[in-house]
Design a protein around this motif. Structure first.
Motif, PDB file in Angstrom:
ATOM      1  N   GLN A   3       9.444  -3.827 -25.114  1.00  0.00           N
ATOM      2  CA  GLN A   3       9.297  -2.922 -23.968  1.00  0.00           C
ATOM      3  C   GLN A   3       8.327  -3.498 -22.939  1.00  0.00           C
ATOM      4  O   GLN A   3       8.603  -3.484 -21.733  1.00  0.00           O
ATOM      5  N   MET A   4       7.188  -3.978 -23.411  1.00  0.00           N
ATOM      6  CA  MET A   4       6.160  -4.495 -22.510  1.00  0.00           C
ATOM      7  C   MET A   4       6.663  -5.689 -21.723  1.00  0.00           C
ATOM      8  O   MET A   4       6.502  -5.771 -20.508  1.00  0.00           O
ATOM      9  N   ASP A  18      13.806   1.442 -30.177  1.00  0.00           N
ATOM     10  CA  ASP A  18      12.688   1.879 -29.347  1.00  0.00           C
ATOM     11  C   ASP A  18      12.881   1.458 -27.891  1.00  0.00           C
ATOM     12  O   ASP A  18      12.526   2.197 -26.964  1.00  0.00           O
ATOM     13  N   PHE A  19      13.433   0.268 -27.706  1.00  0.00           N
ATOM     14  CA  PHE A  19      13.677  -0.224 -26.348  1.00  0.00           C
ATOM     15  C   PHE A  19      14.695   0.657 -25.633  1.00  0.00           C
ATOM     16  O   PHE A  19      14.532   0.987 -24.453  1.00  0.00           O
ATOM     17  N   SER A  20      15.735   1.069 -26.344  1.00  0.00           N
ATOM     18  CA  SER A  20      16.753   1.926 -25.722  1.00  0.00           C
ATOM     19  C   SER A  20      16.150   3.261 -25.292  1.00  0.00           C
ATOM     20  O   SER A  20      16.512   3.811 -24.247  1.00  0.00           O
ATOM     21  N   ILE A  21      15.205   3.772 -26.066  1.00  0.00           N
ATOM     22  CA  ILE A  21      14.536   5.027 -25.694  1.00  0.00           C
ATOM     23  C   ILE A  21      13.728   4.835 -24.416  1.00  0.00           C
ATOM     24  O   ILE A  21      13.738   5.685 -23.517  1.00  0.00           O
ATOM     25  N   SER A  22      13.020   3.704 -24.318  1.00  0.00           N
ATOM     26  CA  SER A  22      12.223   3.455 -23.115  1.00  0.00           C
ATOM     27  C   SER A  22      13.115   3.296 -21.882  1.00  0.00           C
ATOM     28  O   SER A  22      12.752   3.725 -20.786  1.00  0.00           O
ATOM     29  N   LEU A  23      14.291   2.690 -22.046  1.00  0.00           N
ATOM     30  CA  LEU A  23      15.217   2.549 -20.914  1.00  0.00           C
ATOM     31  C   LEU A  23      15.735   3.905 -20.457  1.00  0.00           C
ATOM     32  O   LEU A  23      15.943   4.141 -19.270  1.00  0.00           O
ATOM     33  N   GLN A  57      19.570   3.265 -13.093  1.00  0.00           N
ATOM     34  CA  GLN A  57      20.584   3.080 -14.126  1.00  0.00           C
ATOM     35  C   GLN A  57      20.212   1.900 -15.014  1.00  0.00           C
ATOM     36  O   GLN A  57      19.868   0.832 -14.530  1.00  0.00           O
ATOM     37  N   SER A  58      20.280   2.100 -16.318  1.00  0.00           N
ATOM     38  CA  SER A  58      20.000   1.036 -17.281  1.00  0.00           C
ATOM     39  C   SER A  58      21.248   0.779 -18.113  1.00  0.00           C
ATOM     40  O   SER A  58      21.891   1.704 -18.593  1.00  0.00           O
ATOM     41  N   ARG A  59      21.571  -0.493 -18.277  1.00  0.00           N
ATOM     42  CA  ARG A  59      22.667  -0.891 -19.150  1.00  0.00           C
ATOM     43  C   ARG A  59      22.150  -1.989 -20.061  1.00  0.00           C
ATOM     44  O   ARG A  59      21.356  -2.823 -19.652  1.00  0.00           O
ATOM     45  N   MET A  60      22.592  -1.994 -21.307  1.00  0.00           N
ATOM     46  CA  MET A  60      22.189  -3.063 -22.185  1.00  0.00           C
ATOM     47  C   MET A  60      23.342  -3.469 -23.088  1.00  0.00           C
ATOM     48  O   MET A  60      24.281  -2.701 -23.328  1.00  0.00           O
ATOM     49  N   GLU A  69      20.867   5.175 -25.578  1.00  0.00           N
ATOM     50  CA  GLU A  69      20.332   5.774 -26.807  1.00  0.00           C
ATOM     51  C   GLU A  69      21.189   5.423 -28.019  1.00  0.00           C
ATOM     52  O   GLU A  69      20.742   5.546 -29.164  1.00  0.00           O
ATOM     53  N   GLN A  70      22.428   4.951 -27.779  1.00  0.00           N
ATOM     54  CA  GLN A  70      23.307   4.574 -28.875  1.00  0.00           C
ATOM     55  C   GLN A  70      23.202   3.081 -29.216  1.00  0.00           C
ATOM     56  O   GLN A  70      23.784   2.627 -30.193  1.00  0.00           O
TER      57      GLN A  70
END
Length: 252
Positions: free
Chosen positions: A80-81, A157-162, A168-171, A194-195
């Motif tokens: 995240q950082m 955890d990263f998906s929660i921070s996004l 808009q966030s996509r990963m 989140e998924q």
């Protein structure tokens, strides 16, 4: 910058690449295409010699990104950082360039303190509102097997921070080496971040670490990216096997 899309590849690895093109050259290619490459070295105390650490730092430098060396228990926080720091750094570069065109040689350093505070606030706001596309590229060579649970927690955890961002966030999440290519797409592009945390259990743990080819294949996942023709022909087509059953070794 209101409609800007920040593109990042985040490489999570614990050692030296040993197959295919130079990962430093691959990271430089990504940077040319407007994609920042960040690298996290995940180590145990006995691992990662000087060569591995040098490679991690060189990849990040060539990719215009940041790097860090962490123990598995620190991974989630570091992902995240590092991502947020890289976003801020990218936006700073764009804002500074635009300000320099307006201010000339004086640049942002010559602004009054109150104005510099305003610029810093604008950078933070742009970081929250800009679109963000991230490919997380996970090394699944044999030595990473004990660390996969930490990687999965980091993705979660990263998906929660996004999800907390206003932009808009996509990963997407990929692992390398893949079964038939240099990487396997484990979680395709999704804005339902989140998924995006379930790595499939059939990870192909392998002794090879094709970090460079995997970065190039990750580049091709981004929309509107054009590789040099020689590489495009290799990486946009299905990889084929040579006579001994090994994937072709791509050389930059």
């Amino acid at each position: 910058m209101k409609e800007a899309t920040l593109r990042q590849i985040l490489v999570v690895t614990d050692g030296c690449s040993n197959s295919g093109m130079s990962p430093v050259a691959a990271a430089a290619l990504a940077r040319e295409q407007g994609i920042t490459v960040n690298v996290i070295g995940v180590i145990d105390k006995s691992e990662l010699g000087e060569k591995g650490e040098t490679e991690i730092r060189d990849i990040a430098e060539a990719g215009g990104g940041l790097c860090d060396i962490v123990y598995p228990q620190q991974l989630a926080q570091t992902v995240q950082m590092l991502t947020r720091k890289a976003m801020t750094r990218t936006i700073h570069q764009v804002v500074n360039k635009e300000l320099q065109e307006i201010l000339g040689d004086s640049g942002i350093e010559e602004l009054a303190p109150s104005k510099r505070v305003q610029v810093a606030g604008m950078v933070d706001e742009l970081g929250e509102k800009s679109n963000l596309n991230v490919v997380m590229l996970v090394d699944t060579s044999g030595s990473m097997k004990p660390k996969i649970s930490a990687v999965q927690q980091a993705i979660h955890d990263f998906s929660i921070s996004l999800r907390s961002r206003s932009g808009q966030s996509r990963m997407a999440v990929c692992s390398f080496p893949g079964k038939h290519q240099h990487l396997d797409v484990r979680i395709p592009w999704t804005d339902k971040v989140e998924q995006a945390h379930q790595l499939t259990p059939d990870l192909a743990m392998s002794g090879i670490t094709p970090t460079g080819p995997a970065i190039v294949e990750a580049i091709t996942l981004f929309e509107h990216i054009k590789l040099p023709q020689a590489l495009s022909e290799r990486y946009r087509e299905s990889n084929v096997e040579d006579g001994e059953g090994d994937l072709r070794d791509h050389v930059f």
